[in-house]
Design a protein around this motif. Structure first.
Motif, PDB file in Angstrom:
ATOM      1  N   ASN B  35       0.831  -1.211   0.000  1.00 35.19           N
ATOM      2  CA  ASN B  35       0.000   0.000   0.000  1.00 35.19           C
ATOM      3  C   ASN B  35       0.860   1.254   0.000  1.00 35.19           C
ATOM      4  OD1 ASN B  35      -2.951  -1.048   0.669  1.00 35.19           O
ATOM      5  ND2 ASN B  35      -1.533  -2.225   1.921  1.00 35.19           N
ATOM      6  N   GLU B  36       1.881   1.269  -0.882  1.00 36.22           N
ATOM      7  CA  GLU B  36       2.828   2.371  -0.802  1.00 36.22           C
ATOM      8  C   GLU B  36       2.292   3.687  -1.330  1.00 36.22           C
ATOM      9  OE1 GLU B  36       7.301   1.712  -0.743  1.00 36.22           O
ATOM     10  OE2 GLU B  36       6.582   0.015  -1.908  1.00 36.22           O
ATOM     11  N   ALA B  37       1.151   3.670  -2.004  1.00 37.61           N
ATOM     12  CA  ALA B  37       0.625   4.898  -2.574  1.00 37.61           C
ATOM     13  C   ALA B  37       0.306   5.922  -1.483  1.00 37.61           C
ATOM     14  CB  ALA B  37      -0.609   4.608  -3.405  1.00 37.61           C
ATOM     15  N   GLU B  38      -0.158   5.448  -0.320  1.00 44.72           N
ATOM     16  CA  GLU B  38      -0.437   6.391   0.759  1.00 44.72           C
ATOM     17  C   GLU B  38      -0.094   5.780   2.112  1.00 44.72           C
ATOM     18  OE1 GLU B  38      -4.619   7.189   0.952  1.00 44.72           O
ATOM     19  OE2 GLU B  38      -5.148   5.308  -0.011  1.00 44.72           O
ATOM     20  N   PRO B  39       0.324   6.634   3.077  1.00 46.05           N
ATOM     21  CA  PRO B  39       0.673   6.110   4.400  1.00 46.05           C
ATOM     22  C   PRO B  39      -0.551   5.502   5.080  1.00 46.05           C
ATOM     23  CG  PRO B  39       1.197   8.470   4.208  1.00 46.05           C
ATOM     24  CD  PRO B  39       0.456   8.089   2.988  1.00 46.05           C
ATOM     25  N   LEU B  40      -0.306   4.554   5.970  1.00 43.82           N
ATOM     26  CA  LEU B  40      -1.393   3.902   6.694  1.00 43.82           C
ATOM     27  C   LEU B  40      -1.446   4.427   8.135  1.00 43.82           C
ATOM     28  CD1 LEU B  40      -0.842   0.212   5.478  1.00 43.82           C
ATOM     29  CD2 LEU B  40      -2.376   1.932   4.539  1.00 43.82           C
ATOM     30  N   THR B  41      -2.589   4.283   8.769  1.00 44.63           N
ATOM     31  CA  THR B  41      -2.692   4.636  10.190  1.00 44.63           C
ATOM     32  C   THR B  41      -2.518   3.366  11.027  1.00 44.63           C
ATOM     33  OG1 THR B  41      -5.075   4.244  10.227  1.00 44.63           O
ATOM     34  CG2 THR B  41      -4.353   6.470   9.671  1.00 44.63           C
ATOM     35  N   CYS B  42      -2.174   3.551  12.302  1.00 46.42           N
ATOM     36  CA  CYS B  42      -2.015   2.416  13.221  1.00 46.42           C
ATOM     37  C   CYS B  42      -3.220   1.491  13.167  1.00 46.42           C
ATOM     38  CB  CYS B  42      -1.893   2.886  14.663  1.00 46.42           C
ATOM     39  SG  CYS B  42      -0.502   3.945  14.946  1.00 46.42           S
ATOM     40  N   GLY B  43      -4.403   2.103  13.087  1.00 46.11           N
ATOM     41  CA  GLY B  43      -5.638   1.340  13.117  1.00 46.11           C
ATOM     42  C   GLY B  43      -5.738   0.305  12.009  1.00 46.11           C
ATOM     43  N   GLN B  44      -5.002   0.540  10.914  1.00 42.70           N
ATOM     44  CA  GLN B  44      -5.086  -0.390   9.784  1.00 42.70           C
ATOM     45  C   GLN B  44      -4.290  -1.677  10.001  1.00 42.70           C
ATOM     46  OE1 GLN B  44      -4.527   3.236   7.278  1.00 42.70           O
ATOM     47  NE2 GLN B  44      -5.617   2.035   5.747  1.00 42.70           N
ATOM     48  N   PHE B  45      -3.636  -1.780  11.165  1.00 41.77           N
ATOM     49  CA  PHE B  45      -2.858  -2.986  11.454  1.00 41.77           C
ATOM     50  C   PHE B  45      -3.488  -3.815  12.564  1.00 41.77           C
ATOM     51  CE2 PHE B  45       0.194   0.153   9.867  1.00 41.77           C
ATOM     52  CZ  PHE B  45       0.656  -0.538   8.772  1.00 41.77           C
ATOM     53  N   LEU B  46      -4.699  -3.407  12.983  1.00 44.07           N
ATOM     54  CA  LEU B  46      -5.244  -4.031  14.193  1.00 44.07           C
ATOM     55  C   LEU B  46      -5.654  -5.487  14.019  1.00 44.07           C
ATOM     56  CD1 LEU B  46      -7.089  -1.038  15.902  1.00 44.07           C
ATOM     57  CD2 LEU B  46      -4.827  -1.993  16.372  1.00 44.07           C
ATOM     58  N   ASP B  47      -5.716  -5.965  12.757  1.00 44.30           N
ATOM     59  CA  ASP B  47      -5.950  -7.402  12.586  1.00 44.30           C
ATOM     60  C   ASP B  47      -4.692  -8.204  12.914  1.00 44.30           C
ATOM     61  OD1 ASP B  47      -4.944  -6.044  10.388  1.00 44.30           O
ATOM     62  OD2 ASP B  47      -5.498  -7.635   8.991  1.00 44.30           O
ATOM     63  N   LEU B  48      -3.565  -7.503  13.076  1.00 40.65           N
ATOM     64  CA  LEU B  48      -2.307  -8.200  13.386  1.00 40.65           C
ATOM     65  C   LEU B  48      -2.024  -8.271  14.887  1.00 40.65           C
ATOM     66  CD1 LEU B  48      -0.003  -6.612  10.654  1.00 40.65           C
ATOM     67  CD2 LEU B  48      -1.028  -8.887  10.610  1.00 40.65           C
ATOM     68  N   GLY B  49      -2.783  -7.546  15.698  1.00 42.02           N
ATOM     69  CA  GLY B  49      -2.532  -7.581  17.142  1.00 42.02           C
ATOM     70  C   GLY B  49      -3.288  -6.475  17.841  1.00 42.02           C
ATOM     71  N   SER B  50      -3.158  -6.430  19.165  1.00 45.27           N
ATOM     72  CA  SER B  50      -3.827  -5.402  19.952  1.00 45.27           C
ATOM     73  C   SER B  50      -3.173  -4.045  19.670  1.00 45.27           C
ATOM     74  CB  SER B  50      -3.690  -5.718  21.441  1.00 45.27           C
ATOM     75  OG  SER B  50      -2.336  -5.563  21.821  1.00 45.27           O
ATOM     76  N   LYS B  51      -3.833  -2.979  20.083  1.00 44.07           N
ATOM     77  CA  LYS B  51      -3.313  -1.639  19.840  1.00 44.07           C
ATOM     78  C   LYS B  51      -1.950  -1.441  20.524  1.00 44.07           C
ATOM     79  CE  LYS B  51      -4.987   3.073  19.493  1.00 44.07           C
ATOM     80  NZ  LYS B  51      -6.067   4.025  19.649  1.00 44.07           N
ATOM     81  N   THR B  52      -1.837  -1.915  21.760  1.00 37.87           N
ATOM     82  CA  THR B  52      -0.575  -1.804  22.509  1.00 37.87           C
ATOM     83  C   THR B  52       0.529  -2.569  21.795  1.00 37.87           C
ATOM     84  OG1 THR B  52      -1.962  -1.949  24.478  1.00 37.87           O
ATOM     85  CG2 THR B  52       0.411  -2.065  24.818  1.00 37.87           C
ATOM     86  N   ASN B  53       0.184  -3.767  21.371  1.00 39.97           N
ATOM     87  CA  ASN B  53       1.125  -4.633  20.682  1.00 39.97           C
ATOM     88  C   ASN B  53       1.597  -4.000  19.375  1.00 39.97           C
ATOM     89  OD1 ASN B  53       1.287  -7.492  18.884  1.00 39.97           O
ATOM     90  ND2 ASN B  53       2.122  -7.531  20.949  1.00 39.97           N
ATOM     91  N   ILE B  54       0.668  -3.485  18.598  1.00 39.81           N
ATOM     92  CA  ILE B  54       1.012  -2.865  17.313  1.00 39.81           C
ATOM     93  C   ILE B  54       1.840  -1.596  17.535  1.00 39.81           C
ATOM     94  CG2 ILE B  54       0.037  -1.735  15.258  1.00 39.81           C
ATOM     95  CD1 ILE B  54      -0.101  -4.821  15.246  1.00 39.81           C
ATOM     96  N   SER B  55       1.493  -0.813  18.560  1.00 37.22           N
ATOM     97  CA  SER B  55       2.278   0.396  18.867  1.00 37.22           C
ATOM     98  C   SER B  55       3.724   0.028  19.159  1.00 37.22           C
ATOM     99  CB  SER B  55       1.724   1.103  20.108  1.00 37.22           C
ATOM    100  OG  SER B  55       0.468   1.634  19.809  1.00 37.22           O
ATOM    101  N   TYR B  56       3.900  -1.042  19.911  1.00 33.69           N
ATOM    102  CA  TYR B  56       5.254  -1.503  20.261  1.00 33.69           C
ATOM    103  C   TYR B  56       6.022  -1.874  18.997  1.00 33.69           C
ATOM    104  CZ  TYR B  56       8.780  -4.963  21.546  1.00 33.69           C
ATOM    105  OH  TYR B  56       9.946  -5.670  21.637  1.00 33.69           O
TER     106      TYR B  56
END
Lengths: 105, 105
Positions: B35-56
């Motif tokens: 998805n290099e056309a535009e930056p992603l937000t943290c929220g777009q990774f939440l299927d990969l883990g919890s918010k704390t986990n993804i932030s880390y």
């Protein structure tokens, strides 16, 4: 008695990158790559760290499947699993070795 | 206020490989690469883990210089530092992404 090594099809990208994500282990692998004609002994890495330290790093590399350690008599011979790595992740090892080379010209 | 990022010439191979040596972080980077056309937000990774986990994991990637995090209003936008990585270690990122692709076809 032979030490445990993961099979080629078990080689895991994250585990391999984590194993290579350490300056001492990168140096060990670069050294092995420069001397692929024959396996090296643990003693040949002692300029990179203490014996205990090098044993630890060599175990990490073996467990990740980056290197093969063979017990021959009282010595252990270490070699790079280039063909296995190449079969599982084509081009990866060479690209990492090339990047490592840019660091120590 | 902008978060700290290493400069391109400070990018360190062992630190980058260690940052990529984790299945969640590899997935984040593969997702950014698709998805290099535009930056992603943290929220777009939440299927990969919890918010704390993804932030880390996002902090680890940013600190290693693999990604850039920009604070825009109340959101954080994440992008891959492809050009910087390519300048410092030509071919490395593509080779790792290609290897990651063989895992999840």
């Amino acid at each position: 008695m032979s030490l445990p090594h993961p099979a080629t099809e078990q080689l895991d990208l994250a585990i391999i990158l984590a194993a290579l994500g350490d300056p001492t282990r990168l140096s060990i692998v670069a050294h092995l790559a420069r001397n692929e004609a024959e396996p090296l002994t643990c003693g040949q890495f002692l300029d990179l760290g203490s014996k205990t330290n090098i044993s630890y790093h060599l175990a990490k590399l073996r467990e990740a499947g980056v290197t093969r350690t063979e017990a021959v008599g009282t010595s252990r011979l270490i070699s790079l699993r280039r063909a296995d790595l190449e079969r599982r992740f084509p081009g990866l090892l060479d690209s990492i070795l090339a990047s490592a080379k840019t660091l120590s010209p």
